[in-house]
Design a protein around this motif. Structure first.
Motif, PDB file in Angstrom:
ATOM      1  N   PRO A   5      -9.779   2.734  22.924  1.00  0.00           N
ATOM      2  CA  PRO A   5      -9.156   2.607  22.114  1.00  0.00           C
ATOM      3  C   PRO A   5      -7.663   4.580  21.372  1.00  0.00           C
ATOM      4  N   ALA A   6      -6.868   4.544  21.383  1.00  0.00           N
ATOM      5  CA  ALA A   6      -6.069   5.390  20.848  1.00  0.00           C
ATOM      6  C   ALA A   6      -6.189   4.854  19.261  1.00  0.00           C
ATOM      7  N   VAL A   7      -6.031   6.380  18.134  1.00  0.00           N
ATOM      8  CA  VAL A   7      -6.564   5.683  17.153  1.00  0.00           C
ATOM      9  C   VAL A   7      -4.930   5.480  16.492  1.00  0.00           C
ATOM     10  N   VAL A   8      -4.877   4.312  15.641  1.00  0.00           N
ATOM     11  CA  VAL A   8      -4.274   3.962  15.327  1.00  0.00           C
ATOM     12  C   VAL A   8      -4.013   4.356  13.603  1.00  0.00           C
ATOM     13  N   PRO A   9      -2.638   4.534  12.961  1.00  0.00           N
ATOM     14  CA  PRO A   9      -1.780   4.969  12.664  1.00  0.00           C
ATOM     15  C   PRO A   9      -3.064   4.199  10.752  1.00  0.00           C
ATOM     16  N   SER A  10      -3.028   3.110  11.134  1.00  0.00           N
ATOM     17  CA  SER A  10      -3.531   2.161  10.081  1.00  0.00           C
ATOM     18  C   SER A  10      -4.963   2.679   9.896  1.00  0.00           C
ATOM     19  N   ILE A  11      -5.456   3.714  10.361  1.00  0.00           N
ATOM     20  CA  ILE A  11      -6.670   3.867  10.645  1.00  0.00           C
ATOM     21  C   ILE A  11      -7.172   4.340   8.660  1.00  0.00           C
ATOM     22  N   ALA A  12      -8.261   3.697   8.668  1.00  0.00           N
ATOM     23  CA  ALA A  12      -8.259   4.427   7.195  1.00  0.00           C
ATOM     24  C   ALA A  12      -9.171   6.666   7.546  1.00  0.00           C
ATOM     25  N   PRO A  13      -8.855   7.094   6.704  1.00  0.00           N
ATOM     26  CA  PRO A  13      -9.092   8.000   6.876  1.00  0.00           C
ATOM     27  C   PRO A  13     -10.715   8.671   7.407  1.00  0.00           C
ATOM     28  N   GLY A  14     -11.659   7.978   6.106  1.00  0.00           N
ATOM     29  CA  GLY A  14     -12.989   8.133   6.585  1.00  0.00           C
ATOM     30  C   GLY A  14     -13.433   7.161   8.326  1.00  0.00           C
ATOM     31  N   ASP A  15     -12.660   6.491   8.995  1.00  0.00           N
ATOM     32  CA  ASP A  15     -12.905   5.336   9.483  1.00  0.00           C
ATOM     33  C   ASP A  15     -12.884   6.968  11.055  1.00  0.00           C
ATOM     34  N   ARG A  16     -11.114   7.457  10.296  1.00  0.00           N
ATOM     35  CA  ARG A  16     -10.754   8.177  11.314  1.00  0.00           C
ATOM     36  C   ARG A  16     -11.985   9.782  11.862  1.00  0.00           C
ATOM     37  N   LEU A  17     -12.185   9.805  10.444  1.00  0.00           N
ATOM     38  CA  LEU A  17     -13.452  11.214  10.361  1.00  0.00           C
ATOM     39  C   LEU A  17     -14.190  10.650  10.749  1.00  0.00           C
ATOM     40  N   LEU A  18     -15.570   9.692  10.720  1.00  0.00           N
ATOM     41  CA  LEU A  18     -16.136   9.793  11.951  1.00  0.00           C
ATOM     42  C   LEU A  18     -15.890   9.349  13.162  1.00  0.00           C
TER      43      LEU A  18
END
Length: 987
Positions: free
Chosen positions: A564-577
C-alpha cells in the motif's frame, strides 16, 4: 585455599612444608597483582622485630599476599610458624598457636627449654619424652595461664628470628587473643608476629581490638589494609590466568563491576566461565560470550550463603530485601521491602548490616559489597517471598519524586505484574534509546517479552521495537518466537490480532535466517492485516525479498508493488524503515529503480534510534552495490554506516559492516591483512551473528582456496553456505574447486539449484559468481547447448542495466563458450574484453583469470611468444596478489609444454610449478633446514598438528613420498637457497 584469599578459613602452607597436589591447576593460578606497596611494607616490617596486622574483607588476598611474600623469603634464613583459626562453634583454646609451633619445630629437644617447657606437656603429648618434667600444678587459673604463655614465649624466643603467622584471628578464641597481647608486651619481642583478620567480623569488645588499637609504644606496629583491585590490575590478574593473553576492555569493565575488584571473586568467576565455555577469543583477545549476565561461581555462592545462614530469620529477611533492591538503598525503602514493622526492623537490621556482606555506600545508604554476593543471596530467596518483595520494592520506588523507571520495570517484571512491567519497560527503553543506548533499550524489551506473559497487542508492539542486531549472543530470536507462539496458542485473539502475531513470528524467523518457515507465517498473516497499516507494507516487502527457495523475480516484484502507498499519518520512523526496506528489496531483485529509492536514505540521523535504521540502510545498499559491481558506491555506503554506528555507539552493527567490508576488499584485491580480519569474526561463535560469521567464512575460504589450502577452504565455504545471502557465492567457489580437481559431476551438483534460482529465475545480482562456473561445468560435461542457453538467459536478465560486475560476468560466459566451441581468435578477443570489463571495477583477480585464459587462447592459435609472455606475467602477478595456487597452475601449464616460465617472465619472484600455499612454503623451508615438526611449530607459532598437515599436503602436491624427497624437491624448484642441504628424513 587457591588464589588470592578465601571467604571461609584461609589456609597458608609453609614454604618448607609439604607440597600440594602435583601438576598445575587448569587454568593456572593468577599472579599476585596490585600489591607491590604492601609487599614492600611487609618486607620492611619483618626485617626488624615487629607486629604486622593485615586486615581486609573475605577474598581480598590476605593469604595470597603472605604466601607470595614467604615463598620469596625461602632460603634467606626465615623460619615461619603458621597457624589458622578456623570458624568453629566451640573454638579450640590456643589451637592455632599449638598448630603453628608443632609444625614449625623440628626437634624440641634441641631448643634446651627450661622447666617452664613442662607446662606444655598437655598441649603436646607427642613431645612428652623431649619436654621437661611437668611443673607443680597451680590453683589460680590466671597464674596457670600466665605460666603457659611464658612457656610458649620461651619456645618462640629460642627459635631466633622466627615469624609467627596466625590467620583469621577474628575467629580466634579469647585465650589466643590474650596470648597475642602477652607476646607484644614482652621486651624484647620473642618473635615477629603477623596476624590476618576481617575487620567486619571482629565482634564489639573483642580483645583483638585492644591489640590493634593500643599496642605498646615500642612494638613497631605495621597495619596493612588490603583494598580491592583497580580495573587495570583486574585485567592483569585475568590475563595471567589466560597465558598472558589480552583481555578486552569491555570484559574487564564488566568483570570489575561484578566482582568489585575482589581478587578471589575475580579468579573464581574466570574459572567458572572457562569451565562453562563462556570465555571466547574475539578481536585479538579474550572476552565473554554474553555480557548481560554473569553466573555466580559455586565457591563464591556457598561462601556467601554460609554467611547468610548465620543470621536469624528477621536479619536474613533484611539481607533478602537488600538483594531484591540490588542497588544502594536507604533504610526507609529497605524497611518497606522487608515488610517488617518499623520497631521490629530497627531491632534486627544491625545484625544484617554487620554480617560482612553489606557496606555503607553513602550517608544513610546501604548496599552489597559486590554484585556477585547480591546475586547469590537473591537466588537463594524462596520464590514466593522473592515475588512479594519485588512487588513491595516496585510500589516503594513508585513513590520516589523521580521514579527510576528501569528499576521499576525490573521489579514489576520479577513480581509478575505484566501491566506495570510493560509500562515501565517501554518508558525505560525509550529513555535509553533517546540517550543513545540502543543496546540497553533492546535488552530491556527482550527481557520483558521473554519473561512476562503479555497481552497479544502489547507483545506485538514491544517485539516490533526490538533491534535484534544490538543484542548480545548469536541467537536472540528463539525466545522471542516462543513467546509469540505462546500468545497465539493461549490467548483468545481476533483475526487481526492473530495476523499481527503471525506477522511478527514470520518476521523474526526471517531475521534469524529461517527463511521458508518465516515466509509461510507472513503469507498466512497478509490477508488479515489492516490494508493501510505499516505491518501490511512490511509484510509485502519481506515477501518480495528473494531469499530461501526464491520464486522468479517477477513474483517477488509483484509483492513489492502490491504494498500500500505511504499514508500521511504514518509515523516518521515507520516511513524511514519502509524506505530502507523498499530500496533493499529493489536492489536485491536487480531493479534500477532501487538506486533512486536508495538516494532517499538520509546521510545523518536525528538520534540513535533513527541512526540504527539509517546505518542498516546504508550497509544494505553497500552490500547490493558490491554485488552489482559499483564498488565506489559500496565503499561510500559502508563508510557512512560505520560513521553512524561509531557516533551513536551502535556496536551491534560493527561486525556486519566489517564482514561486508572484508568481502568488498576481496573483490577489489585488497588482500593484505584480510585473513586476520576475517579470523576475528570467525573466532567468536556466540558474540557475532551467524550471517556475519558466514560472510567472514566465505572471504576466508576464498583466500585459502587461492593459496592452495583446499581442504581448509572447503570447510569454510561449506560453513558460509549456511547463510542464505552467501550460499550462492559459496556454492560457486566450491564448484570452482571441484572443477580444478576434475570432479565435473560435483561442480554440476553444486551449481544446479543456484543457477536455476538466479539465472532462470531472473535474480541476476546473485548470478554474477554462479553463471561462469555453471557454464564451465556444463561445457566440461559436453552439455554445450545447456551452457549456451544459460549464458543467453543470464545476458537477457542483466539487459542494459548499469551493473558492471554482471556485465563482466556475461562477457566471461561468452568467452568460455567461444573457447570451447571455437574459433580460438574469438575466444581470445572475448577474454580480453572480459579482462578489461573486470578491470574497470576493479577486480584484479578476475582480470588475471581472464588474461590467463586469453594467453592460452593465444598459444592454441599459434601466437606462442605473445601467449608465453602474457601467461608468465599473469603467473607473476597472481603470485604477488596472493593467488599462489593459480600462479602455480599457470607456471605448470608452461613448464609442461617445454616453456621456461622463469625465462619467459624475466623478472619478479620465480614460480616453478609448485602449488604450495604461503603457510606450506614457510613450513617446508624450515623442514629443508632440518627442523623437526615441534621446532617448526614453535618458530611459526602454530600447532604441531598444523605443521604435520601442511607437510603432508606439500608432499601430495609435489608428488613425493618422504620428507627427504620433499626437501630435495624444494631445492630443485628454487624455493630454498641452493646451498641449503636437504634434511635427513625417513624414507
Amino acid at each position: 585455599m587457591p588464589g588470592q584469599g578465601g571467604f571461609g578459613a584461609g589456609q597458608l602452607t609453609s614454604p618448607s612444608g609439604p607440597s600440594g597436589p602435583s601438576g598445575p591447576p587448569s587454568p593456572p593460578g593468577p599472579r599476585l597483582v596490585g600489591r607491590d606497596r604492601e609487599v614492600a611494607l611487609l618486607e620492611a616490617a619483618l626485617d626488624r622485630s615487629a607486629v604486622v596486622l593485615i586486615e581486609g574483607e573475605a577474598g581480598i588476598g590476605k593469604t595470597r599476599l603472605l604466601r607470595e611474600f614467604l615463598v620469596s623469603r625461602t632460603g634467606r634464613g626465615l623460619r615461619t610458624l603458621i597457624g589458622t583459626c578456623p570458624e568453629l562453634r566451640v573454638p579450640h583454646t590456643l589451637g592455632a598457636v599449638v598448630d603453628a609451633v608443632r609444625d614449625g619445630v623440628v626437634d624440641v629437644a634441641e631448643l634446651g627449654l627450661s622447666g617452664l617447657g613442662g607446662a606444655l606437656r598437655p598441649l603436646f603429648p607427642e613431645w612428652a619424652a623431649e619436654l621437661p618434667a611437668p611443673p607443680e600444678p597451680l590453683q589460680d587459673p590466671t597464674a596457670a595461664r600466665h605460666r603457659l604463655f611464658r612457656a610458649f614465649a620461651e619456645i618462640l624466643t629460642r627459635l631466633e628470628g622466627a615469624v609467627l603467622v596466625l590467620e583469621d584471628v577474628h575467629w580466634a578464641d579469647e585465650t589466643t587473643l590474650e596470648f597475642l597481647l602477652f607476646l607484644v608486651s614482652r621486651r624484647p619481642l620473642p618473635v615477629r608476629l603477623v596476624a590476618t583478620y576481617r575487620r567486619d567480623e571482629v565482634p564489639l569488645g573483642s580483645t583483638l581490638l585492644r591489640l590493634s588499637s593500643r599496642p605498646p609504644a615500642d612494638a613497631h606496629l605495621t597495619r596493612l589494609t588490603l583494598e580491592p583491585l583497580e580495573p587495570g590490575d583486574t585485567a592483569t590478574l585475568v590475563s595471567s590466568m589466560l597465558a598472558g593473553e589480552q583481555v578486552s576492555t569491555e570484559f574487564t569493565a564488566f568483570l570489575h563491576e561484578r566482582t568489585a575488584g575482589i581478587p578471589l571473586v575475580v579468579e573464581e568467576s574466570v574459572r567458572f566461565m572457562l569451565d562453562r565455555g563462556d570465555l571466547v577469543r574475539h578481536g585479538g583477545g579474550w572476552t565473554r560470550r554474553r555480557t548481560d549476565r554473569c553466573e555466580v561461581p559455586p565457591t563464591v555462592r556457598d561462601a556467601v550463603l554460609q554467611r547468610a545462614g548465620r543470621l536469624g530469620p528477621d536479619p536474613r529477611t533484611v539481607l533478602y530485601a537488600m538483594s531484591v533492591l540490588a542497588a544502594p538503598a536507604d533504610l526507609a525503602t529497605l524497611t518497606a521491602v522487608t515488610g517488617l514493622a518499623q520497631e521490629r526492623f530497627a531491632g534486627q537490621a544491625a545484625d544484617a548490616l554487620g554480617c560482612g556482606l553489606l557496606r555503607e555506600s553513602g550517608p544513610g545508604q546501604w548496599s552489597f559489597r559486590h554484585p556477585t554476593a547480591c546475586q547469590a543471596v537473591h537466588e537463594a530467596v524462596p520464590s514466593q517471598e522473592r515475588r512479594v518483595m519485588h512487588l513491595r520494592a516496585g510500589r516503594a520506588l513508585e513513590r520516589w519524586p523521580v521514579p527510576p523507571v528501569e528499576r521499576l520495570a525490573r521489579h514489576f517484571r520479577l513480581a509478575g505484574d505484566a501491566e506495570a512491567s510493560s509500562k515501565y519497560t517501554e518508558r525505560a527503553a525509550g529513555l535509553s534509546a533517546r540517550s543513545g543506548d540502543v543496546a540497553t533499550a533492546a535488552l530491556l524489551l527482550h527481557d520483558l517479552v521473554t519473561t512476562v506473559a503479555l497481552p497479544a497487542e502489547a507483545l506485538v508492539r514491544l517485539v516490533a521495537g526490538i533491534q535484534f542486531q544490538t543484542l548480545p549472543g548469536s541467537d536472540p530470536h528463539s525466545e522471542v518466537i516462543d513467546s509469540l507462539r505462546s500468545a497465539l496458542a493461549t490467548q483468545a485473539l481476533t483475526s487481526r490480532q492473530e495476523a499481527s502475531v503471525r506477522f511478527q513470528i514470520g518476521r523474526v524467523l526471517m531475521v534469524a535466517g529461517e527463511i521458508e518457515v518465516g515466509r509461510l507465517e507472513v503469507l498466512r498473516a497478509v490477508p488479515h492485516l489492516a490494508v493501510d497499516s505499516p505491518e501490511a507494507a512490511r509484510a509485502r516487502t519481506l515477501l518480495a525479498l528473494p531469499l530461501g527457495k526464491a520464486l522468479p523475480a517477477s513474483e517477488h516484484l509483484k509483492w513489492l508493488y502490491e504494498a500500500p502507498a505511504v499514508v500521511p499519518s504514518i509515523a516518521p520512523g515507520d516511513r524511514l524503515l519502509r524506505a530502507v526496506e523498499h530500496a533493499f528489496a529493489l536492489l536485491m531483485l536487480g531493479e534500477e529503480a532501487g538506486w533512486a529509492a536508495a538516494r532517499t536514505i538520509p546521510d545523518e540521523a536525528a538520534g540513535p534510534e533513527e541512526a540504527s535504521v539509517v546505518a542498516t540502510g546504508h550497509a544494505n545498499v553497500g552490500e547490493e552495490a558490491m554485488r552489482w559491481g559499483r564498488y565506489d558506491e559500496a565503499g561510500t555506503r559502508l563508510a557512512r554506516s560505520l560513521a553512524l554506528a561509531e557516533r551513536y555507539g551502535l556496536s551491534g552493527h560493527l561486525d556486519s559492516i566489517a564482514a561486508t567490508r572484508a568481502h568488498l576488499d576481496w573483490f577489489t584485491g585488497t588482500w593484505t591483512g584480510l585473513a586476520d580480519r576475517t579470523a576475528r569474526l570467525l573466532d567468536d561463535d556466540s558474540g557475532v551473528r551467524l550471517k556475519d560469521r558466514c560472510e567472514a567464512a566465505l572471504v576466508a575460504g576464498l583466500v585459502r582456496a587461492c593459496g592452495g589450502e583446499r581442504e581448509e577452504a572447503g570447510e569454510l565455504l561449506r560453513f558460509a553456505a549456511r547463510d542464505d545471502q552467501q550460499r550462492f557465492e559459496a556454492a560457486a567457489a566450491l564448484a570452482r574447486l571441484a572443477l580444478r580437481d576434475g570432479d565435473v559431476d560435483e561442480a554440476l551438483r553444486l551449481t544446479e539449484e543456484p543457477a536455476a534460482i538466479t539465472v532462470d529465475g531472473g535474480i541476476w545480482p546473485r548470478a554474477v559468481e554462479v553463471a561462469p562456473v555453471r557454464v564451465s561445468a556444463l561445457l566440461a560435461a559436453d552439455r554445450d547447448a545447456d551452457a549456451a542457453r544459460l549464458a543467453a538467459a543470464f545476458a537477457r536478465a542483466v539487459g542494459d542495466r548499469d551493473a558492471p560486475a554482471a556485465r563482466a560476468s556475461v562477457v566471461t560466459c561468452r568467452a568460455l563458450l567461444a573457447e570451447a566451441l571455437g574459433p580460438a581468435g574469438d575466444a581470445e578477443a572475448l577474454f580480453a574484453e572480459a579482462a578489461q570489463a573486470w578491470g574497470t571495477l576493479p577486480r584484479p583477480y578476475d582480470v588475471l583469470l581472464a588474461r590467463e585464459r586469453q594467453a592460452r587462447c593465444l598459444l592454441v592459435s599459434g601466437r606462442q611468444d605473445a601467449g608465453v609472455r602474457m601467461l608468465s606475467e599473469v603467473s607473476r602477478q597472481l603470485a604477488e596478489l596472493g593467488a599462489r595456487d593459480d600462479a602455480a597452475r599457470s607456471a605448470l601449464f608452461l613448464n609442461a609444454r617445454g616453456w621456461d616460465a622463469r625465462k619467459a617472465r624475466g623478472r619478479g619472484r620465480p614460480s616453478y610449478g609448485d602449488q604450495l600455499s604461503p603457510r606450506e612454503l614457510a613450513v617446508t623451508r624450515l623442514l629443508a633446514r632440518g627442523r623437526t615438526n615441534r621446532q617448526i611449530s614453535e618458530a611459526l607459532t602454530v600447532s604441531t598438528q598444523t605443521v604435520a598437515s601442511q607437510v603432508k599436503s606439500a608432499m601430495r602436491k609435489l608428488r613425493v613420498t618422504s620428507r627427504t624427497s620433499l626437501a630435495i624437491r624444494l631445492v630443485e624448484l628454487g624455493l630454498v637457497d641452493e646451498q641449503t642441504q636437504p634434511a635427513a628424513g625417513d624414507e
